[in-house]
Design an enzyme around this catalytic site. Structure first.
Site, PDB file in Angstrom:
ATOM      1  N   LYS A  13      -1.688  -1.290  -6.270  1.00 54.00           N
ATOM      2  CA  LYS A  13      -2.767  -2.106  -6.837  1.00 54.00           C
ATOM      3  C   LYS A  13      -4.089  -1.348  -6.848  1.00 54.00           C
ATOM      4  CE  LYS A  13      -2.254  -5.461  -3.900  1.00 54.00           C
ATOM      5  NZ  LYS A  13      -1.073  -4.916  -3.164  1.00 54.00           N
ATOM      6  N   LYS A  35     -12.946  -6.467  -3.398  1.00 52.46           N
ATOM      7  CA  LYS A  35     -11.716  -6.601  -2.604  1.00 52.46           C
ATOM      8  C   LYS A  35     -11.992  -7.730  -1.614  1.00 52.46           C
ATOM      9  CE  LYS A  35      -7.720  -4.840  -0.816  1.00 52.46           C
ATOM     10  NZ  LYS A  35      -6.498  -4.386  -1.506  1.00 52.46           N
ATOM     11  N   ALA A 111      -4.715  -8.439  -1.793  1.00 51.56           N
ATOM     12  CA  ALA A 111      -4.070  -7.718  -0.695  1.00 51.56           C
ATOM     13  C   ALA A 111      -2.628  -8.193  -0.605  1.00 51.56           C
ATOM     14  CB  ALA A 111      -4.800  -7.984   0.617  1.00 51.56           C
ATOM     15  N   ASN A 169       3.602   0.682 -12.352  1.00 55.58           N
ATOM     16  CA  ASN A 169       3.114   1.872 -11.662  1.00 55.58           C
ATOM     17  C   ASN A 169       4.320   2.691 -11.226  1.00 55.58           C
ATOM     18  OD1 ASN A 169       1.342   3.686 -10.353  1.00 55.58           O
ATOM     19  ND2 ASN A 169       1.706   2.640  -8.402  1.00 55.58           N
TER      20      ASN A 169
END
EC number: 6.3.3.3
Length: 214
Positions: A13, A35, A111, A169
């Site tokens: 991420k 964040k 997260a 990814n």
């Protein structure tokens, strides 16, 4: 504004967020980063702070920081944090509103995965809903990703969250992944979701930035 989430922790991420931030900045877009919750230090926040070369305070970019590399709810308990859920939400909301006013576009990064608890039964997906953001899901190309990606997308939709798309990814080189094209086709067809990006490296990626910015 967009919320970057993923199918798991360590899925990339922050890596994807950094590529988005770097390239949006090159496009001349005034982009910021938030964040809301980070555990185990501030490595992710520092990475984006350096890439964006911003003078934003770390406590603004990362309003909730926990020392231990654990699920936030467990870290809160183990560290005996006095913060209540309402106080956590208020700190995050205030940081979000401050950064939203300053920047034309804000990348908000979660997260862990969407079902990780932040405090009590307040999940990461509940935070996305609380902030009123659309989500982009970072996934991987390997075997098992169909299940993980579809479950993540379904959970977000069940929460009433719009999912703009999936970014793959490549934590494993695609040359080592059998029939990855069929895997991607399955995700799109069965999940009724578009793969809007494939990241092979920082220099080799294809991302539909219009879908990110819309």
């Amino acid at each position: 504004m967009i919320f970057i989430t993923g199918t798991d922790t360590g899925i990339g991420k922050t890596y994807v967020s950094s590529i988005l931030a770097e390239n949006l900045k090159k496009m001349g877009i005034n982009v910021g980063y938030l964040k809301p919750v980070e555990t185990g230090g501030r490595e992710d926040t520092l990475t984006l702070k350096n890439i964006l070369n911003t003078d934003d305070d770390l406590d603004l970019m990362n309003p909730i920081n926990l020392k231990l590399p654990l699920s936030p709810n467990i870290a809160f308990d183990v560290e005996n944090s006095p913060l209540t859920l309402d106080e956590i939400k208020e700190k995050i909301k205030n940081a979000y509103e401050t950064l939203k006013e300053k920047y034309d576009f804000l990348i908000v990064e979660g997260a862990g995965g969407v079902c990780v608890p932040i405090k009590e039964d307040f999940l990461m997906s509940d935070l996305i809903k609380f902030l009123g953001l659309d989500a982009v899901v970072v996934s991987r190309p390997n075997l098992g990703t169909i299940n993980h990606t579809l479950l993540t997308v379904e959970h977000l939709r069940n929460k009433g969250i719009n999912v703009r798309g999936v970014i793959i990814n490549c934590i494993t080189d695609l040359s080592e992944v059998l029939y990855y094209e069929k895997t991607f086709e399955t995700i799109e067809k069965v999940g009724n979701i578009e793969i809007i990006g494939i990241v092979k490296s920082r220099e080799d990626f294809e991302i539909d930035f219009e879908k990110i910015l819309r």
